[in-house]
Design a protein around this motif. Structure first.
Motif, PDB file in Angstrom:
ATOM      1  N   ALA A  81       0.827  -1.210   0.000  1.00 52.26           N
ATOM      2  CA  ALA A  81       0.000   0.000   0.000  1.00 52.26           C
ATOM      3  C   ALA A  81       0.863   1.262   0.000  1.00 52.26           C
ATOM      4  N   ILE A  82       1.945   1.236   0.768  1.00 49.28           N
ATOM      5  CA  ILE A  82       2.857   2.387   0.821  1.00 49.28           C
ATOM      6  C   ILE A  82       3.488   2.622  -0.545  1.00 49.28           C
ATOM      7  N   VAL A 253       7.053  17.870   8.550  1.00 53.10           N
ATOM      8  CA  VAL A 253       7.042  16.744   7.622  1.00 53.10           C
ATOM      9  C   VAL A 253       5.627  16.563   7.075  1.00 53.10           C
ATOM     10  N   GLN A 254       5.496  16.466   5.762  1.00 52.41           N
ATOM     11  CA  GLN A 254       4.207  16.193   5.143  1.00 52.41           C
ATOM     12  C   GLN A 254       3.924  14.694   5.261  1.00 52.41           C
ATOM     13  N   ILE A 255       2.730  14.340   5.715  1.00 55.07           N
ATOM     14  CA  ILE A 255       2.396  12.956   6.003  1.00 55.07           C
ATOM     15  C   ILE A 255       1.374  12.451   4.995  1.00 55.07           C
ATOM     16  N   ALA A 256       1.667  11.325   4.358  1.00 55.50           N
ATOM     17  CA  ALA A 256       0.715  10.645   3.470  1.00 55.50           C
ATOM     18  C   ALA A 256       0.481   9.264   4.056  1.00 55.50           C
ATOM     19  N   VAL A 257      -0.767   8.982   4.432  1.00 52.88           N
ATOM     20  CA  VAL A 257      -1.103   7.736   5.128  1.00 52.88           C
ATOM     21  C   VAL A 257      -2.062   6.920   4.280  1.00 52.88           C
ATOM     22  N   THR A 258      -1.705   5.663   4.032  1.00 53.24           N
ATOM     23  CA  THR A 258      -2.603   4.773   3.314  1.00 53.24           C
ATOM     24  C   THR A 258      -3.670   4.281   4.273  1.00 53.24           C
ATOM     25  N   GLY A 259      -4.926   4.235   3.818  1.00 53.00           N
ATOM     26  CA  GLY A 259      -6.011   3.752   4.656  1.00 53.00           C
ATOM     27  C   GLY A 259      -6.248   2.271   4.438  1.00 53.00           C
ATOM     28  N   ALA A 264      -6.138   7.243   0.799  1.00 52.88           N
ATOM     29  CA  ALA A 264      -4.965   7.907   1.351  1.00 52.88           C
ATOM     30  C   ALA A 264      -5.390   9.104   2.165  1.00 52.88           C
ATOM     31  N   THR A 265      -4.832   9.207   3.346  1.00 50.72           N
ATOM     32  CA  THR A 265      -5.015  10.381   4.172  1.00 50.72           C
ATOM     33  C   THR A 265      -3.763  11.227   4.041  1.00 50.72           C
ATOM     34  N   THR A 266      -3.903  12.512   3.741  1.00 50.06           N
ATOM     35  CA  THR A 266      -2.738  13.364   3.613  1.00 50.06           C
ATOM     36  C   THR A 266      -2.887  14.576   4.503  1.00 50.06           C
ATOM     37  N   THR A 267      -1.796  14.976   5.099  1.00 50.83           N
ATOM     38  CA  THR A 267      -1.781  16.196   5.887  1.00 50.83           C
ATOM     39  C   THR A 267      -0.382  16.761   5.848  1.00 50.83           C
ATOM     40  N   GLY A 268      -0.218  17.993   6.253  1.00 50.58           N
ATOM     41  CA  GLY A 268       1.085  18.620   6.189  1.00 50.58           C
ATOM     42  C   GLY A 268       1.316  19.545   7.339  1.00 50.58           C
ATOM     43  N   SER A 269       2.341  20.380   7.193  1.00 48.73           N
ATOM     44  CA  SER A 269       2.767  21.246   8.278  1.00 48.73           C
ATOM     45  C   SER A 269       1.989  22.541   8.341  1.00 48.73           C
TER      46      SER A 269
END
Length: 331
Positions: A81-82, A253-259, A264-269
């Motif tokens: 997934a990553i 750090v910008q975060i990209a998370v696989t569900g 994908a969940t994405t968030t950033g600074s």
């Protein structure tokens, strides 16, 4: 399986691999993660292993590096997934570097479909995954072969990277913390990874949730150098991994998370360009993005704050206007 047998098997797995996730332990011993966590806690009390975020490691504070055969069977679904999500951050015609590791090998298999791509790597496994991609140019570093992870290391590898400049570096490692960044258990591997990082404008780390909060001997990439982390969604009970993700986001750090559903969940600074993606169409269309905050303290979104201020100001002006009209009528 009796508790004593289960714990002996857990201990053997940790001794063989150096570090094992709770999810993998539960799968092998065929029980729940709750039961495995209780077993790991009991083994830690006896001094036979150390608990880490989402897993168990050899005692002594730092994990040793597992060989490729052991790594290739750990967290396979998470790595897939990553890799799917990370491939979306690579554009046609780019020049990138890809480090050694089982997760980066999965990434390389997906990069074979990106036309005009140039990939510089010290990993034989990455090069092999791209060997038959006729639209991808592969550049291998020099160096000495390290058989445990099929990677080229040493001064030859580092010197071949001098003067190189690419857009992105994709790296994996043995552990990741907000305090220290990415780390690995082998000095030679860490040294080559640092040379790969120096060649790139952006650094993308690929690490499954079991590596969050794990610290190993040799620092590879300090936190302030990491542009983006691509990881999987931690289990609901793993508060420490979620806290580590929030701490990384707080440091920019910008975060990209696989569900779990493949999204994908994405968030950033919260700064410029910190939306969690590189260009709005970077994530493949087959993955549905949802922008949500990470667990932890809620932070005000700048745009939302501006909107609230504008609304409040508008209401204040409207109130003043109504008062002026009422005053005129009284006259």
């Amino acid at each position: 399986m009796f508790a004593a047998e289960r714990r002996q098997l857990i201990l053997e797995m940790v001794r063989a691999n150096g570090a094992v996730s709770l999810r993998e332990l539960a799968r092998v011993v065929q029980t729940s993660e709750v039961t495995v966590r209780r077993d790991v806690r009991a083994l830690e009390a006896e001094g036979l292993l150390d608990r880490r975020h989402g897993g168990a490691v050899l005692p002594g504070g730092f994990t040793r590096e597992s060989g490729f055969p052991q790594k290739s069977h750990l967290a396979t679904a998470e790595k897939t997934a990553i890799a799917d999500l990370a491939a979306g951050f690579v554009e046609e015609g780019e020049a990138i570097v890809v480090g050694a590791g089982t997760t980066t090998q999965e990434l390389a298999r997906r990069l074979a479909r990106v036309p005009g791509l140039t990939v510089v790597t010290n990993s034989l496994l990455v090069a092999q995954a791209l060997a038959h991609a006729n639209r991808v140019e592969v550049v291998m570093t020099g160096g000495t072969l390290r058989g445990s992870n099929y990677a080229l290391v040493g001064s030859g590898a580092e010197q071949s990277l001098q003067g190189l400049r690419v857009s992105k570096a994709f790296l994996s490692g043995s552990g990741l913390t907000a305090e220290r960044g990415l780390s690995t258990s082998n000095m030679l591997s860490a040294s080559v990874d640092r040379a790969l990082v120096q060649a790139a404008a952006e650094v993308v780390v690929l690490a499954d949730h079991s590596k969050l909060g794990t610290d190993t001997m040799f620092q590879t990439v300090p936190t302030d150098v990491i542009t983006r982390l691509v990881t999987d969604e931690p289990p609901g009970h793993d508060d420490r991994a979620a806290t580590e993700l929030q701490a990384l986001a707080d440091q920019g750090v910008q975060i990209a998370v696989t569900g779990a559903s493949g999204g994908a969940t994405t968030t950033g600074s919260g700064g410029p360009g910190a939306s969690g993606t590189s260009g709005g169409d970077a994530v493949p269309a087959r993955q549905q993005r949802r922008d949500v905050p990470l667990p932890g303290p809620r932070r005000q979104v700048p745009g939302a704050a501006a909107g609230l201020r504008a609304t409040a100001l508008g209401e204040q002006n409207a109130g003043a206007e109504r008062a002026r009209v009422a005053d005129l009528r009284r006259r």
